[in-house]
Write an enzyme that holds these catalytic residues in place. Structure first.
Site, mmCIF file in Angstrom:
data_model
loop_
_atom_site.group_PDB
_atom_site.id
_atom_site.type_symbol
_atom_site.label_atom_id
_atom_site.label_comp_id
_atom_site.label_asym_id
_atom_site.label_seq_id
_atom_site.Cartn_x
_atom_site.Cartn_y
_atom_site.Cartn_z
ATOM 1 N N ASN A 188 0.810 -1.211 0.000
ATOM 2 C CA ASN A 188 0.000 0.000 0.000
ATOM 3 C C ASN A 188 0.842 1.259 0.000
ATOM 4 O O ASN A 188 0.464 2.288 -0.579
ATOM 5 C CB ASN A 188 -0.927 -0.002 1.221
ATOM 6 N N GLU B 279 -2.469 -3.584 -5.644
ATOM 7 C CA GLU B 279 -3.862 -3.686 -5.175
ATOM 8 C C GLU B 279 -4.712 -2.469 -5.570
ATOM 9 O O GLU B 279 -5.503 -1.962 -4.781
ATOM 10 C CB GLU B 279 -3.891 -3.878 -3.653
ATOM 11 N N GLU C 186 2.421 -11.209 -2.629
ATOM 12 C CA GLU C 186 2.169 -11.021 -1.201
ATOM 13 C C GLU C 186 1.454 -12.269 -0.701
ATOM 14 O O GLU C 186 0.399 -12.628 -1.215
ATOM 15 C CB GLU C 186 1.297 -9.793 -0.910
#
Length: 491
Positions: A70, A171, A299
Site C-alpha cells: 500500500n 492492489e 504477497e
C-alpha cells in the site's frame, strides 16, 4: 496403508527459485529499525542490520519486492535519492506515518547486493505518473547519457542496477488504496506504463496487478501480450488476525485448528482459478503456454496477528506456511514467483530488538523448502490417504509435494501431516529407481500446535536433521502428528 508413489519422469515443471522471494514495505519496523537501523550495534557502515542479512541469507531468499505494498501508491521515488540531509520528510498516508526517505532506491539496491538478493520494484500507479515510472527504470537500468542515468552517476553509482522485475501497481482494485481504480481504468493506464517502461529497457519483466475473476479477465484481455506475470495476493489469519475480504481469506478467529488447516485447499483453489483465467484469455488470442503470463504471488503470509500489541507466530502458522510451498511446487508450471512477508520485521518471521534477533516458527519451513529441494516438481500418486471433513468437504490429512534434482540424483519428498493426534506410517514407493540406503530426514516438530518461539525461548520450534537407514528400495516412514517433514532420497 497409505502409499506415496514417486515417479521422477512424471514432472510438473521447473521449480523457479523466485518462489522463495520476500517483500519489504515501509511499514512499522520493517525498514526503519528492521533492515535499516541507526541505533543498534548490529549494523554495518551503511546502517544495515547484519544479523537480518544473515537471516535472509539462511533463507536463500531470491528476490525482494519493494517499496510496497500500500505504501507505494503514495510514494515518489525522487524523494528518496540524493544527499540524505536534503531528502524531504513527508506525511505517509497508507499507514498514517512520517516517511523520512532515508532509505530510498540506492539504499535498497545496496542492501540487495549485500544480502545477495535480486531487486523487484513495484511502481506507483496510485498517485504516481507514467513518466515517474519511466524515469525510475531509466535511473536504475540505463547506461547512457540520459538525465536520470547521469543523476544516478552523480549520486555515486556508475553502473546500472539492471532491475529485472517491475510491478505495475499494488492492489489498485482495493477501495483502501490511494488511487483506487476500476479494472478498465487500471488497464488503460497499465498498457501505457508498460509501453514506456519497456521502451527504456526492453529486457525488464512486468507484473500486472491481479485480483478476482472479473478484474483478472479484464486486465488480461488488454495486457496479456505486454506483461510477464499476473500477481495475486493470499493472506490467511490465525486467531486475533483480522482482515477484510482479501481475495479469499481464512480467519481462524474461532480457534478451530482444522478450519485453519483447510487453508491448503483454499491456496490450491485460488491458484487454479488464476491459472484458468490466464489460459482462457490465452486461448482467445491463440497463445501457447510458453507465451502466457505466469503467476506471481507477490504477497502471501500466514499471519498470527495484526494488532498494536506484540504477538508471535505459532506452530500452526508454520504448518500453513509449509502448505503454501507445497502448492507453489505442485503448480510449478505456472507459479514462478512468490513473495512472503518475511521481511516485515516484528510482524512476520523475524523479530528484532536493539541488539537481538528472533526467528519465528514460520522461519523454519521457509528455510527447509528453499534450501533442500530439487529444480523440477514431480507429480505424486498418493493412495489410501485418510481425510477429514470440513464444511462438507473431504480434505486429506497429508499435504505433500516433491522435487527432483536429476544432476545430483536426489528426490525431496515434503509431507505435512495435519492430523492433530495421529501419526501415519506411509509406504514410500520408488518407481523405476534404485535408491541409496541412507535417507536424510529433516523435520520441524512441536509438542503443541500453539508453540511459539520467543526471546526467552528461541528454539522451541526449529529445524532438525537426522539420517535414517533403510533396508529396501521401498520403505516405510512414520510421519508424526502435526508435523513438517522432508525426506532427501539419493538414487
Amino acid at each position: 496403508m497409505i502409499k506415496i508413489k514417486l515417479d521422477i519422469d512424471n514432472q510438473i515443471g521447473k521449480v523457479d527459485k523466485n518462489i522463495f522471494g520476500s517483500f519489504l514495505e515501509h511499514i512499522r519496523d520493517a525498514v526503519y529499525g528492521g533492515v535499516y537501523n541507526t541505533d543498534s550495534n548490529k549494523t554495518d557502515a551503511d546502517n544495515f542490520r547484519t544479523d537480518v542479512i544473515e537471516a535472509v541469507n539462511d533463507l536463500s531468499i531470491s528476490n525482494v519486492r519493494w517499496p510496497g505494498g500500500n505504501f507505494v501508491s503514495g510514494y515518489h521515488w525522487y524523494d528518496g535519492i540524493g544527499p540524505k540531509e536534503n531528502r524531504p520528510q513527508k506525511k505517509e498516508l497508507a499507514w498514517n506515518d512520517i516517511e523520512s526517505n532515508q532509505f530510498g532506491t540506492d539504499e535498497f539496491m545496496k542492501w540487495c547486493e549485500k544480502a545477495d538478493v535480486e531487486p523487484h520494484i513495484c511502481v506507483n500507479m496510485g498517485n504516481g505518473t507514467m513518466e515517474e515510472a519511466q524515469n525510475w527504470v531509466e535511473y536504475c537500468n540505463s547506461n547512457d547519457d540520459s538525465y536520470y542515468a547521469a543523476l544516478r552517476n552523480k549520486y555515486g553509482r556508475n553502473e546500472p542496477y539492471n532491475v529485472k522485475y517491475w510491478g505495475l501497481g499494488n492492489e489498485i482494485w482495493g477501495e483502501w488504496q490511494i488511487g483506487h481504480k476500476s479494472a478498465e481504468d487500471y488497464t488503460k493506464e497499465a498498457v501505457e506504463y508498460a509501453k514506456v517502461m519497456k521502451r527504456v529497457d526492453p529486457s525488464i519483466e512486468l507484473i500486472a496487478c491481479g485480483a478476482g475473476f472479473d478484474w483478472n479477465i479484464t486486465v488480461l484481455d488488454k495486457l496479456i501480450k505486454d506483461v510477464d506475470y499476473l500477481s495475486i495476493h493470499m493472506y490467511v489469519g490465525n486467531e486475533k488476525y483480522a482482515i477484510g475480504d482479501h481475495q479469499g481469506v481464512i480467519k481462524n478467529e474461532v480457534n478451530d485448528y482444522y478450519n485453519y488447516m483447510s487453508t491448503g485447499e483454499l491456496i490450491e483453489k485460488n491458484i487454479q482459478a488464476a491459472k484458468s483465467q490466464i489460459k482462457a484469455v490465452g486461448n482467445k488470442y491463440r497463445l501457447s503456454q510458453d507465451e502466457l503470463p505466469k503467476l506471481c504471488i507477490d504477497e502471501w503470509a500466514a499471519l498470527h496477528w495484526w494488532g498494536d500489541e506484540e504477538g508471535y507466530q505459532n506452530y500452526e502458522d508454520a504448518l500453513v506456511t509449509a502448505m503454501f510451498f507445497n502448492s507453489f511446487i505442485n503448480n510449478a508450471d505456472f507459479v514462478k514467483m512468490a513473495n512472503n512477508l518475511s521481511l516485515f520485521i516484528n510482524v512476520q518471521t523475524i523479530f528484532t530488538k536493539e541488539n537481538d534477533i528472533l526467528l519465528q516458527t514460520v522461519y523454519y519451513p521457509m528455510q527447509l523448502y528453499a534450501n533442500y529441494r530439487g529444480n523440477k516438481a514431480v507429480q505424486l500418486n498418493i493412495v489410501d490417504v485418510d481425510n477429514y471433513k470440513h464444511d462438507g468437504r473431504e480434505i486429506p490429512y497429508l499435504n505433500c509435494s516433491a522435487t527432483v534434482d536429476e544432476e545430483e540424483k536426489k528426490i525431496y519428498l515434503n509431507v505435512v501431516n495435519l492430523n492433530l493426534e495421529k501419526s501415519y506410517s506411509v509406504q514410500i514407493i520408488n518407481q523405476n529407481l534404485e535408491i541409496n540406503k541412507e535417507v536424510i530426514v529433516r523435520e520441524i516438530l512441536a509438542d503443541d500446535v500453539k508453540a511459539e518461539n520467543t526471546f526467552d525461548n528461541k528454539n522451541r520450534v526449529t529445524l532438525e536433521q537426522r539420517v535414517m537407514t533403510i533396508s529396501s528400495n521401498n520403505f516405510e516412514f512414520n510421519f508424526a502428528p502435526h508435523s513438517i517433514t522432508s525426506l532427501e532420497i539419493k538414487y
